[in-house]
Scaffold this motif. Structure first.
Motif, PDB file in Angstrom:
ATOM      1  N   THR A 323       0.753  -1.254  -0.001  1.00 17.69           N
ATOM      2  CA  THR A 323       0.090   0.045  -0.040  1.00 17.69           C
ATOM      3  C   THR A 323       0.873   1.210   0.058  1.00 17.69           C
ATOM      4  OG1 THR A 323      -0.235  -0.078   2.283  1.00 17.69           O
ATOM      5  CG2 THR A 323      -1.755  -1.176   1.383  1.00 17.69           C
ATOM      6  N   GLY A 324       0.224   2.245   0.075  1.00 14.94           N
ATOM      7  CA  GLY A 324       1.086   3.690   0.037  1.00 14.94           C
ATOM      8  C   GLY A 324       0.738   4.561  -1.272  1.00 14.94           C
ATOM      9  N   ASP A 325      -0.075   3.841  -1.999  1.00 16.21           N
ATOM     10  CA  ASP A 325      -0.378   4.735  -3.217  1.00 16.21           C
ATOM     11  C   ASP A 325      -0.636   6.272  -2.969  1.00 16.21           C
ATOM     12  OD1 ASP A 325      -0.584   2.187  -3.601  1.00 16.21           O
ATOM     13  OD2 ASP A 325      -2.111   2.046  -5.395  1.00 16.21           O
ATOM     14  N   LEU A 326      -0.075   7.041  -3.775  1.00 16.80           N
ATOM     15  CA  LEU A 326      -0.474   8.467  -3.624  1.00 16.80           C
ATOM     16  C   LEU A 326      -1.875   8.712  -4.219  1.00 16.80           C
ATOM     17  CD1 LEU A 326       3.102  10.327  -4.844  1.00 16.80           C
ATOM     18  CD2 LEU A 326       2.089  10.064  -2.585  1.00 16.80           C
ATOM     19  N   SER A 327      -2.612   9.166  -3.618  1.00 19.18           N
ATOM     20  CA  SER A 327      -3.929   9.847  -4.489  1.00 19.18           C
ATOM     21  C   SER A 327      -3.817  11.051  -4.770  1.00 19.18           C
ATOM     22  CB  SER A 327      -5.175   9.593  -3.302  1.00 19.18           C
ATOM     23  OG  SER A 327      -4.996  10.192  -2.376  1.00 19.18           O
ATOM     24  N   TYR A 328      -4.457  11.601  -5.955  1.00 18.27           N
ATOM     25  CA  TYR A 328      -4.489  12.947  -6.584  1.00 18.27           C
ATOM     26  C   TYR A 328      -5.835  13.388  -6.543  1.00 18.27           C
ATOM     27  CZ  TYR A 328      -0.168  11.220  -8.414  1.00 18.27           C
ATOM     28  OH  TYR A 328       1.256  10.724  -8.500  1.00 18.27           O
ATOM     29  N   GLY A 329      -5.673  14.711  -6.336  1.00 18.92           N
ATOM     30  CA  GLY A 329      -7.038  15.767  -6.462  1.00 18.92           C
ATOM     31  C   GLY A 329      -7.485  15.821  -7.742  1.00 18.92           C
ATOM     32  N   ASP A 330      -8.468  16.788  -8.094  1.00 18.59           N
ATOM     33  CA  ASP A 330      -8.726  16.798  -9.509  1.00 18.59           C
ATOM     34  C   ASP A 330      -8.332  18.185  -9.777  1.00 18.59           C
ATOM     35  OD1 ASP A 330     -10.464  17.910  -7.696  1.00 18.59           O
ATOM     36  OD2 ASP A 330     -12.235  16.815  -8.263  1.00 18.59           O
ATOM     37  N   LYS A 331      -7.953  19.285  -9.170  1.00 16.70           N
ATOM     38  CA  LYS A 331      -7.640  20.421  -9.375  1.00 16.70           C
ATOM     39  C   LYS A 331      -6.661  20.723 -10.872  1.00 16.70           C
ATOM     40  CE  LYS A 331      -8.780  22.887  -5.416  1.00 16.70           C
ATOM     41  NZ  LYS A 331      -8.250  23.841  -4.061  1.00 16.70           N
ATOM     42  N   THR A 332      -6.823  21.360 -11.397  1.00 13.07           N
ATOM     43  CA  THR A 332      -5.990  21.634 -12.661  1.00 13.07           C
ATOM     44  C   THR A 332      -5.153  23.028 -12.093  1.00 13.07           C
ATOM     45  OG1 THR A 332      -7.576  23.012 -13.704  1.00 13.07           O
ATOM     46  CG2 THR A 332      -7.225  20.986 -14.634  1.00 13.07           C
ATOM     47  N   ALA A 333      -3.835  23.118 -12.883  1.00 13.74           N
ATOM     48  CA  ALA A 333      -3.016  24.329 -12.438  1.00 13.74           C
ATOM     49  C   ALA A 333      -2.693  25.054 -13.873  1.00 13.74           C
ATOM     50  CB  ALA A 333      -1.764  23.861 -11.695  1.00 13.74           C
ATOM     51  N   GLY A 396       3.243  19.716   7.746  1.00 12.88           N
ATOM     52  CA  GLY A 396       3.529  20.891   6.787  1.00 12.88           C
ATOM     53  C   GLY A 396       3.026  20.719   5.543  1.00 12.88           C
ATOM     54  N   GLN A 397       3.282  21.881   4.446  1.00 10.01           N
ATOM     55  CA  GLN A 397       2.696  21.693   3.158  1.00 10.01           C
ATOM     56  C   GLN A 397       3.350  22.072   2.130  1.00 10.01           C
ATOM     57  OE1 GLN A 397      -1.102  23.539   3.001  1.00 10.01           O
ATOM     58  NE2 GLN A 397      -0.887  24.960   4.727  1.00 10.01           N
ATOM     59  N   ILE A 398       3.093  21.718   0.918  1.00 10.13           N
ATOM     60  CA  ILE A 398       3.926  22.349  -0.142  1.00 10.13           C
ATOM     61  C   ILE A 398       2.882  22.850  -0.929  1.00 10.13           C
ATOM     62  CG2 ILE A 398       5.488  21.762  -2.098  1.00 10.13           C
ATOM     63  CD1 ILE A 398       6.325  19.427  -0.225  1.00 10.13           C
ATOM     64  N   LEU A 399       2.963  24.065  -1.518  1.00  5.56           N
ATOM     65  CA  LEU A 399       2.064  24.593  -2.432  1.00  5.56           C
ATOM     66  C   LEU A 399       2.686  24.959  -3.644  1.00  5.56           C
ATOM     67  CD1 LEU A 399       1.425  26.759   0.885  1.00  5.56           C
ATOM     68  CD2 LEU A 399      -0.635  25.594  -0.386  1.00  5.56           C
ATOM     69  N   LEU A 400       1.839  25.087  -4.784  1.00  2.00           N
ATOM     70  CA  LEU A 400       2.308  25.433  -5.974  1.00  2.00           C
ATOM     71  C   LEU A 400       1.055  26.479  -6.259  1.00  2.00           C
ATOM     72  CD1 LEU A 400       4.315  24.618  -8.284  1.00  2.00           C
ATOM     73  CD2 LEU A 400       2.397  23.613  -9.623  1.00  2.00           C
ATOM     74  N   ASP A 401       1.672  27.791  -6.483  1.00  3.49           N
ATOM     75  CA  ASP A 401       0.526  28.848  -6.686  1.00  3.49           C
ATOM     76  C   ASP A 401      -0.461  28.800  -5.777  1.00  3.49           C
ATOM     77  OD1 ASP A 401       2.229  29.842  -8.508  1.00  3.49           O
ATOM     78  OD2 ASP A 401       1.122  29.008 -10.321  1.00  3.49           O
ATOM     79  N   ASP A 402      -0.098  28.705  -4.596  1.00  2.00           N
ATOM     80  CA  ASP A 402      -1.254  28.413  -3.488  1.00  2.00           C
ATOM     81  C   ASP A 402      -2.160  27.271  -3.445  1.00  2.00           C
ATOM     82  OD1 ASP A 402      -0.029  31.024  -2.351  1.00  2.00           O
ATOM     83  OD2 ASP A 402      -1.260  32.147  -3.968  1.00  2.00           O
ATOM     84  N   THR A 403      -1.863  26.386  -4.243  1.00  5.13           N
ATOM     85  CA  THR A 403      -2.691  25.309  -4.567  1.00  5.13           C
ATOM     86  C   THR A 403      -1.624  24.136  -3.713  1.00  5.13           C
ATOM     87  OG1 THR A 403      -3.756  25.861  -6.414  1.00  5.13           O
ATOM     88  CG2 THR A 403      -3.924  23.780  -5.705  1.00  5.13           C
ATOM     89  N   SER A 407      -3.957  18.275  -3.899  1.00  9.89           N
ATOM     90  CA  SER A 407      -5.130  18.760  -4.542  1.00  9.89           C
ATOM     91  C   SER A 407      -5.061  18.677  -6.142  1.00  9.89           C
ATOM     92  CB  SER A 407      -5.712  19.618  -3.739  1.00  9.89           C
ATOM     93  OG  SER A 407      -4.935  20.586  -3.945  1.00  9.89           O
ATOM     94  N   LEU A 408      -3.943  18.468  -6.511  1.00 12.82           N
ATOM     95  CA  LEU A 408      -3.924  18.588  -8.121  1.00 12.82           C
ATOM     96  C   LEU A 408      -4.068  17.121  -8.903  1.00 12.82           C
ATOM     97  CD1 LEU A 408      -0.497  20.992  -8.338  1.00 12.82           C
ATOM     98  CD2 LEU A 408      -2.814  21.467  -8.958  1.00 12.82           C
ATOM     99  N   SER A 409      -4.501  17.358  -9.800  1.00  9.59           N
ATOM    100  CA  SER A 409      -4.446  15.994 -10.423  1.00  9.59           C
ATOM    101  C   SER A 409      -3.296  15.542 -10.983  1.00  9.59           C
ATOM    102  CB  SER A 409      -5.491  16.260 -11.805  1.00  9.59           C
ATOM    103  OG  SER A 409      -4.784  16.878 -12.746  1.00  9.59           O
ATOM    104  N   GLU A 410      -3.163  14.318 -11.716  1.00 10.04           N
ATOM    105  CA  GLU A 410      -1.737  13.530 -11.879  1.00 10.04           C
ATOM    106  C   GLU A 410      -1.428  14.521 -13.134  1.00 10.04           C
ATOM    107  OE1 GLU A 410      -1.593   9.560 -12.235  1.00 10.04           O
ATOM    108  OE2 GLU A 410       0.778   9.379 -12.261  1.00 10.04           O
TER     109      GLU A 410
END
Lengths: 584, 586
Positions: A323-333, A396-403, A407-410
């Motif tokens: 186990t340990g898959d990364l799950s992705y969100g559906d936000k686009t950037a 903590g968190q890592i943000l790309l352009d505040d996202t 939460s970003l899609s793959e």
């Protein structure tokens, strides 16, 4: 072991029930035909041959019928052999293919952290030899099941023929089974030992040939041969011990059915004398024992392979249930232009290990270049991997352009960011294929632009088929520096908004590297850049430097500021110059 | 695969494995005894029926008991012979194969760099592993069966002939079509199984890519592409396997048809011949038994043919490697030792080309006095690594001669050459062992104390003490538990304890972290002191510190002299290299 082995077989049967049925039906029909053949032989001797020899002539029609029956039985046997072997073989191949797909598909979805915990060699053998081993007993399985059907039928037929002769069968068959079980039991540890020694021999050969240059230049060929020889001798001994057991078992297996035939002859003569049986029945039964011996071995084949099968199956299952898959969100950037990356109080550890990053905060502002500097083991590569979300932080968190990255899609993530890793990886494909990776939005024009920026345009133009040149497995036809430039071009071609370079130009000639960095600094790429660097020239190019010590950010600022204001930093980056002074 | 090729391979192989020959006669004799046991039973059946059961005075139980007793003893002797035969065969053949592995291993190490480079690593490993395994596996299973089957075929034919020559001819004729089909299929079988092997290779390649490239695949989100490729290669292998199986089953089943034909023909013809033709009921019955004995080997043979071909193919691949001549050969007994003392180097009009390739080094003519430190610089592909390989006799020049202190390299015994001339290769390859064991690779007799001293002399005591287990720290596969720079440190200590008179350093191109870099430079300084040193330099700081710099460009020596002189030659290649390097480090 037997129980676990049978469970693997059960799973295999549930997966491919149709092919298994074909195999078992074919095999059972084959077995019944073998018995039928014996009865026909007996009948022919008793009812045709004996009268014909007594009377001196035989009916033509009768003979034609006999010939037709033999040929008919033979044709049916051929059909059943096809059913048995193709059913079993196809079942085995399909299972292997199915589990190879399943295992490799897990490889593609399990996160890099999982990959890092497992040796390449292990993962290769999980997908190859372990899958193979798991289903080796499938090949003889239908044959073995059919044999059991055949033996039950044979014993029943024997009882109908003559209960006394049947006793020979009742004694003989369990003896055959027993011998097979004992043999398989005794064999499997020997086989395992031989397998282990094979792996050792292979490992030593691998290592020794890998280090051939060192062996040669140090003149150690004889010593290496001796080292190898020790394992070869152990393997030889293991194989001889396998062979000796086989040498004991095989002649015994040969002898048992013959003993059965002799017993039938002895008992049969007595029963014949007392009028209990006829010549027909005597011939039938003794013929039966002659032809039954071989199929009984199929059961031994299955039993013998079970331990290997179970071991292979369990290793395969370990991959499938990881186990340990990364799950992705559906936000686009899909904002345009360079992106901003921010690390906000990030903590990270590998597995249950100690924290390797502690409270790391920094930003790569839009369109800027930030260099990560620190000694070996300070966490630079970990930050690079986190930045492109090869793994997730534990705090903590890592943000790309505040996202937030999760939460970003793959697809969005892959389009927005590109990592150029320390060790370049080249696919077995053309130069073009290696750069586009079948990403549809990358045109030939983009490929050439990226090659130009990566200072790879010239050498690619000189290749025999330019962009269409196949580079071979792992790009063996290219030099280390060329491989790095191709992977850099791969990253640039996708026009990422954030470029992460993890010591990505280390094998490139310094002059070429300078040209690459100048092009990137001129911001032709239109991306923000996070770069892990050792060389001073690379560091000096950055707009800002993040200096790390043991997983913590200890200073940030421009190169000049840190050089003047931070002792640890200036010690580290001036070490090259110190080295020169020592030598001069 | 042609028959001639197969026989030629076996002949060549037997010549190269002398261990196989002794006792071969004994093994065959034992196999024949074992065969005798197999035909004993049909003979007993015949005797029992003709004389015991259908005897003139009615069933004669005593006679049957006698026959059974004699056959039982024959069976026991045959079983014992079988055990002794296989035992003997496995011992001899495994010993021979072990020897073959070891000889091939040594031979691969003796091959020149040229061969070692042109063959892929993995392929060479298979020569001493899976290829030999294939032969062993065949001998242990199919080989014995094939041997016994051919014996069985022979013996049962003889016995059949004794019982009835007419019926024997009938049986042989009945098997005619099967034999023809099997022969016809032999070629196709070879090609379908070759396809399986090839497809296996493709599949393994695709799997390896998905494992080794996992990180890149993830970072670029291109799992779909890889999955497609995997899918194709896995399905490709499966269909190749299925095709091969169909072919092999078709070939196998032709034996079944032969069996049916033979049984039918024997009964019909047997009855027609009758007692006038010399037959009895017992003989005809025995004949039917014998036919099954005759069928088994034919079936086994068709089944084992593929395995046999694999084994022969494996054997051929091993023999092909043994046939490669190590063109950089050790002059051994006729060779000389290098003169005592520091070594000077002379390249006498040396040119080099890879076979069939362009010239990569042109007319190099130079001398390096003893105890000087020389740096060779030039761009990637300029020929500087070739220079180092010629100097250490990893390869021989196409033209000209390399001499050390006036002695031509080709006449120097390897034992002398390798102890006096040591090269530190770029990647500083380490074995999967401890630090101490890696250093003892150069000089096995060194004590722990001497090893620690060597580290101290090179100024690496603090680094050694910083390792978790000191000298006993394992370095991991290929030394991967250490950083690139640390691996170079260990490789350097290894070269140092070898105490060579000529040291050839191939500097690493990849960046090393600065702290380790300082240590490396320190250590290098000590290692090179008092020795003739040729460094293939990637960092111009090395060139700066050398007594002399040799600049190579496109396979020619274009400049020579001390750094300070060369750098002043305006517009020269060295001046340009230096300028760009300065820009890099400042």
């Amino acid at each position: 072991m037997l129980g676990r082995g049978l469970r693997v077989l059960g799973q295999a049967i549930r997966t491919e029930p149709r092919l298994f049925t074909v195999g078992v039906v074919g095999s059972s029909v084959f077995g019944l035909l073998v018995i039928a053949n014996s009865y026909v032989v007996g009948y022919v001797i008793g009812h045709v041959v004996v009268p014909a020899f007594s009377s001196g002539h035989a009916g033509t029609g009768e003979l034609a019928l006999i010939a037709a029956v033999f040929l008919g039985l033979s044709a049916l046997r051929v059909a059943s052999v096809f059913g048995r072997r193709l059913g079993a073989g196809f079942m085995q191949f399909r299972l292997q293919a199915r589990y190879r797909r399943a295992v490799t598909s897990r490889y593609l979805s399990l996160p890099p952290a999982w990959h890092q915990r497992h040796a390449t060699g292990t993962l290769l053998s999980n997908a190859n030899s372990d899958v193979e081993a798991a289903f080796v007993p499938i090949a003889p399985l239908p044959f073995a099941v059919g044999t059991i059907v055949m033996i039950i039928a044979a014993v029943v037929a024997l009882f109908f023929t003559d209960p006394v002769l049947a006793l020979v069968g009742v004694t003989l068959f369990p003896a055959l089974f027993g011998l097979n079980f004992v043999y398989s039991r005794a064999m499997s540890p020997r086989q395992i030992r031989a397998q282990r020694m094979r792996a050792k021999v292979s490992a030593v050969a691998h290592e020794s040939f890998d280090g051939a240059l060192v062996v040669k230049t140090m003149g150690r060929e004889a010593d290496e041969s001796r080292r190898f020889g020790v394992f070869v001798t152990e393997l030889r001994d293991a194989l001889i011990s396998v062979g000796r057991l086989r040498g004991l078992f095989d002649p015994l297996m040969d002898a048992l059915p013959s003993l059965g035939t002799l017993a039938v002859l002895l008992l049969g003569a007595w029963r014949l004398e007392s009028g209990a049986i006829t010549v027909t029945e005597l011939v039938t039964v003794s013929f039966l024992f002659t032809v039954l011996a071989f199929p009984v071995r199929a059961i031994g084949w299955v039993v013998a392979e079970l331990p290997r099968s179970v071991a292979g199956w369990e290793r395969v299952q370990a991959v499938l249930s990881a186990t340990g898959d990364l799950s992705y969100g559906d936000k686009t950037a899909d904002a345009e232009g360079a992106a901003e990356l921010r690390f906000d109080r990030v903590d990270f550890r590998y597995g249950d290990g100690p924290l390797v990053l502690r409270d790391v905060s920094f930003a790569v502002p839009r369109g800027k270049t930030v260099a990560l500097v620190g000694a070996t083991g300070s966490g630079k590569s970990t930050i690079a991997s986190l930045a492109v979300r090869l793994m997730d932080p534990v705090g903590g968190q890592i943000l790309l352009d505040d996202t937030e990255l999760p939460s970003l899609s793959e697809a969005a993530l892959a389009r927005a960011e590109a990592l150029v890793p320390q060790i370049p990886f080249i696919f077995d494909d053309t130069i073009r294929g290696n750069i586009t990776l079948d990403r549809p939005e990358i045109s030939d024009k983009s490929v050439r632009w990226a090659l130009d920026l990566a200072q790879a345009e010239k050498f690619v133009r000189n290749l025999p088929q330019e962009l269409d040149t196949a580079v071979g497995e792992r790009g063996t036809s290219l030099s280390g520096g060329q491989r790095q430039r191709i992977t850099l071009a791969r990253a640039l071609a996708g026009k990422p908004r954030l470029l992460v370079l993890d010591d990505a130009t280390s094998a490139v000639d310094p002059r070429v590297e300078a040209d690459i960095l100048a092009a990137l600094r001129g911001n032709d790429a239109g991306a923000s850049i996070l770069v892990v660097a050792y060389r001073r020239a690379t560091i000096a190019l950055a707009d800002e430097v993040v200096y790390l010590e043991q997983g913590k950010v200890v200073a940030t600022g421009t190169h000049a500021e840190l050089l003047a204001g931070h002792q640890g930093y200036s010690d580290l980056v001036t070490a090259y110059e110190k080295a020169e002074r020592v030598e001069a | 695969m042609t028959d001639a090729g197969t026989f030629a391979t076996i002949k060549r192989g037997l010549a190269l494995s002398p261990e196989l020959r002794p006792g071969l006669g004994g093994t065959i004799a034992l196999a024949l005894v074992q065969m005798g046991g197999r035909v004993a039973v049909p003979i007993a059946v015949q005797q029992g029926i003709d004389h015991g059961i259908r005897g003139d005075g009615g069933p004669d139980l005593q006679y049957v008991v006698g026959v059974v007793a004699v056959t039982f003893v024959a069976l026991m002797i045959s079983t014992l012979a079988g055990y002794l035969m296989t035992r003997r065969l496995f011992t001899v053949s495994e010993t021979a194969l072990g020897g073959l592995r070891s000889r091939t291993f040594r031979h691969i190490h003796d091959l020149s760099m040229l061969h070692q480079q042109s063959e892929r690593r993995g392929t060479m490993v298979s020569r001493v592993t899976s290829d030999v395994d294939q032969i062993s596996q065949f001998l242990q299973t199919g080989g014995v069966q094939l041997l016994l089957a051919s014996g069985q075929l022979l013996v049962s034919t003889i016995v059949m002939f004794v019982y009835s020559w007419q019926l024997t001819i009938v049986v042989l004729l009945a098997f005619g079509p099967s034999v023809a089909i099997i022969r016809l299929f032999q070629k196709r079988l070879a090609s379908v199984y070759a396809a399986v092997r090839e497809r296996t290779g493709v599949m393994l390649g695709a799997v390896a890519e998905s494992v080794v490239g996992a990180l890149v695949i993830r970072a670029y989100g291109v799992a779909g592409r890889t999955e497609k490729r995997l899918d194709e290669s896995i399905s490709g292998l499966r269909s190749a396997q299925q095709k091969a199986l169909k072919t092999s089953v078709t070939s196998f089943s032709s034996g079944e048809i032969g069996a049916g034909l033979a049984l039918a023909a024997v009964v019909v013809v047997g009855v027609l011949i009758g007692e006038d033709g010399g037959l009895t009921v017992g003989r005809l019955t025995a004949f039917l038994f014998l036919v099954t004995l005759f069928i088994q080997p034919v079936q086994i043979a068709t089944d084992m043919l593929n395995e046999a071909q694999n084994a022969v193919a494996g054997w051929r691949r091993v023999l092909d490697v043994l046939d490669l001549s190590p063109d950089v050969a050790d002059p051994d007994d006729v060779g000389v030792a290098l003169p005592v003392g520091p070594l000077s180097v002379r390249f006498d009009d040396v040119s080099f080309r890879y076979p069939g390739g362009p010239v990569v080094l042109h007319d190099v003519d130079l001398e390096i006095p003893a105890r000087t430190k020389v740096a060779v610089v030039g761009e990637t592909g300029s020929g500087k690594t070739t220079f180092a390989k010629l100097l250490t006799r990893l390869m021989d020049p196409a033209e000209g001669e390399v001499l050390l202190s006036g002695t031509p390299l080709t006449s120097v015994r390897f034992s002398s050459l390798r102890s006096r001339v040591v090269m530190v290769p770029q990647d500083g390859f380490l074995f999967d062992a401890t630090v101490a064991e890696n250093i003892r690779f150069a000089e096995p007799s060194l004590t722990d104390e001497q090893l620690t001293d060597a580290f101290a002399e090179l100024g690496l005591k603090d680094w050694l003490d910083g390792l978790p287990g000191g000298l006993e720290t394992p370095v991991g596969e290929r030394g991967e538990a250490l950083s690139v720079g640390e691996r170079q440190l260990v490789a350097l200590v290894r070269a140092y304890v070898a105490d060579p008179d000529l040291l050839v350093l191939d500097e690493a191109t990849s960046a090393v972290d600065p702290a380790t870099e300082v240590r490396l430079q320190h250590a290098l300084d000590t290692v090179t002191r008092g020795r003739t040193t040729v460094a293939i330099a990637h960092r111009l700081s090395t060139a700066q510190a050398a007594d002399e710099v040799i600049v190579v460009d496109a396979g020619r020596v274009v400049q020579r002299g001390p750094h300070t002189e060369l750098v002043q030659q305006e517009g020269s290649i060295y001046a340009k290299l230096y300028a760009s390097w300065l820009e890099q480090t400042r």
